[in-house]
Design an enzyme around this catalytic site. Structure first.
Site, short mmCIF file in Angstrom:
data_model
loop_
_atom_site.label_atom_id
_atom_site.label_comp_id
_atom_site.label_asym_id
_atom_site.label_seq_id
_atom_site.Cartn_x
_atom_site.Cartn_y
_atom_site.Cartn_z
N ASP A 1 -1.84 2.51 -4.81
CA ASP A 1 -3.55 3.03 -4.15
C ASP A 1 -4.25 1.24 -4.36
O ASP A 1 -4.63 1.13 -5.14
CB ASP A 1 -3.45 4.26 -4.36
N HIS B 1 0.58 -1.29 -0.38
CA HIS B 1 -0.47 -0.16 0.13
C HIS B 1 1.04 1.34 -0.17
O HIS B 1 0.53 2.32 -0.47
CB HIS B 1 -0.85 -0.27 1.43
#
Length: 397
Positions: free
Chosen positions: A372, A368
Site C-alpha cells: 500500500d 502496488h
C-alpha cells in the site's frame, strides 16, 4: 581349437598396436554447462581457429547468453582440428563445439617470444641498410640526369563540399539486450508500478565517512563508500517491514527471513544486477569488499549467471551518472526497488534558516498489488531518516 583362438588373439593384439595413436587422441568437446536454466547461447567471438595450437585453459571462444557472457576454455593442450560453430552461430549445451588433437606437438613457431621476433626484425633492417650502402656508390658513379624544368602551375579549382549523407545502420540485438528488454517489459505489464519520492540530507553520512575514512581503510584495507550506508539502512527497514521483502506467488504472499540485495551494475555488455547474499549478516567492510569484487567482475565481463540468481530487493544508483531524479523499474520477481541519485547542494531550511546542504532525491518504485502507499512511504521516510542520522543504524532505533 584353443591354440587357434590364442593365435588369433595375438594377431589382433599386434594389429591393434600398429594402429596410429592419433586415431585415439582426437576428442570432441561439447558446449559446457553455463549455469542454471541456460540451455543455449550465441557465439560472440571465436578466439581460436582450425589449425591453431592451444594450451590448457586457453580461451577458445566467448558465448553470450541472455544472462552473461562466458569464456569457453580448453581442457587439454593440442591442435584444433574442427570447429562445429562459427561466429554468431547459436549453440546448445551438450552439443559438439570443437574437436582437438591432443597428441599433436606444439609447433616450433608457437614457442617464439616477442624478444626473438624483435631480433629478427632488427636483423632484417640491418640487411636492408647494408644493401642500400652497397647500391649507393654505384648510384654516385652514374651521371646525374638533367634537371627537369619546373612545371607550370595551373589554377586550382575551388573545392566543392557535398552535403553529408543521411545513413542508417541496423544490427541485431545481443541476447542479453533482448533478455533485459523482455524482463523490463514483462515487469511493466505484470506489476502495478508506482513510485514515491523522498529527499535526503547527506551531511551526516558525508561527515562520518570523512572522519572515519583513514581508520576504516587502515583496519579493513578497503574504502568506505556511500552504498554500504544505504544497504545497511535498507536492511534495517526490510527487517522492520517484511512485506517489502516479500513477493507475490500466484495467490500467495511469500515472506523471506533472509535479505539478498541486488545491486544494479552497468557493464560494457549491458545492465547487470548481481546479488549480495545474506546482507543482514554483513558488516560495512564486508559490503564494501563484495561491491568491489562485483564491480571488477563486471568490468572484466566475468559476472556469472549464479551471481545474479535470486535477490529480494534492488538498489540502483543512477547518481554515478549524474541523474538527479528517476523512476526505476522493479527487478522481477521482487516487490520494490530503491533509486539513489546525484548529491547536489541545494538551499533548505534548518532551524528557520536557509542553508546549503548536500541533498539527494530517493525514489522507491513498488508493486502496488502487495504494498500500500502507506507501506512504501513509511519505508522510504524511515530509510531517509536513518541516512540523515547514521547513529540509528548502529543503535537499531
Amino acid at each position: 581349437m584353443r591354440q587357434f583362438a590364442i593365435s588369433l588373439f595375438k594377431v589382433s593384439q599386434t594389429q591393434f598396436a600398429q594402429i596410429p595413436k592419433f586415431y585415439f587422441s582426437k576428442k570432441v568437446v561439447n558446449v559446457p554447462t553455463m549455469g542454471d536454466s541456460i540451455t543455449e547461447g550465441d557465439v560472440k567471438e571465436l578466439q581460436k581457429k582450425v589449425g591453431d595450437y592451444v594450451n590448457q585453459d586457453d580461451v577458445i571462444a566467448l558465448i553470450e547468453t541472455d544472462k552473461v557472457t562466458i569464456d569457453i576454455r580448453c581442457a587439454d593442450s593440442g591442435i584444433i582440428t574442427q570447429m562445429f560453430a562459427a561466429d554468431g552461430a547459436k549453440v546448445e549445451v551438450g552439443k559438439p563445439f570443437y574437436e582437438i588433437d591432443t597428441s599433436a606437438a606444439k609447433p616450433a613457431g608457437a614457442t617464439g617470444t616477442p624478444e626473438t621476433k624483435k631480433e629478427q626484425k632488427q636483423e632484417v633492417k640491418q640487411e636492408v641498410k647494408q644493401e642500400q650502402k652497397q647500391e649507393a656508390p654505384a648510384a654516385q658513379k652514374s651521371t646525374p640526369p638533367p634537371a627537369a624544368k619546373p612545371a607550370e602551375k595551373k589554377p586550382v579549382a575551388p573545392s566543392v563540399t557535398t552535403p553529408t549523407q543521411r545513413t542508417e545502420k541496423r544490427e541485431p540485438m545481443s541476447r542479453m539486450r533482448q533478455r533485459i528488454a523482455q524482463r523490463l517489459k514483462d515487469a511493466q505489464n505484470t506489476y502495478a508500478l508506482l513510485t514515491t519520492f523522498q529527499e535526503c540530507d547527506m551531511s551526516a553520512v558525508m561527515e562520518a565517512r570523512e572522519a572515519m575514512q583513514k581508520d576504516f581503510q587502515k583496519k579493513h584495507n578497503v574504502k568506505l563508500g556511500f552504498s554500504s550506508f544505504f544497504i545497511k539502512a535498507a536492511v534495517k527497514q526490510l527487517q522492520e517491514q517484511p512485506i517489502v521483502n516479500a513477493v507475490i506467488d500466484g495467490t500467495d504472499i511469500v515472506y523471506r527471513n533472509y535479505i539478498d540485495i541486488s545491486m544494479a551494475v552497468a557493464t560494457p555488455t549491458g545492465l547487470m544486477v548481481p546479488v549480495l547474499r545474506n546482507c543482514e549478516r554483513l558488516s560495512f567492510a564486508d559490503i564494501e569488499r563484495t561491491l568491489i569484487d562485483l564491480a571488477e567482475k563486471g568490468r572484466q565481463g566475468k559476472i556469472s549467471a549464479d551471481d545474479m540468481v535470486g535477490g529480494t530487493f534492488t538498489i540502483s544508483n543512477g547518481g554515478v551518472f549524474g541523474s538527479l531524479m528517476g523512476t526505476p523499474i522493479i527487478n522481477a520477481p521482487q516487490s520494490a526497488i530503491l533509486g539513489m541519485h546525484a548529491i547536489v547542494n541545494r538551499p533548505v531550511v534548518r532551524n528557520d534558516q536557509i542553508v546549503a546542504r548536500p541533498m539527494m532525491y530517493l525514489a522507491l518504485t513498488y508493486d502496488h498489488r502487495i504494498l500500500d502507499g502507506k507501506d512504501a512511504a513509511t519505508f522510504l521516510k524511515r530509510l531517509s531518516t536513518s541516512i540523515e542520522d547514521p547513529r540509528r543504524i548502529l543503535l537499531d532505533v
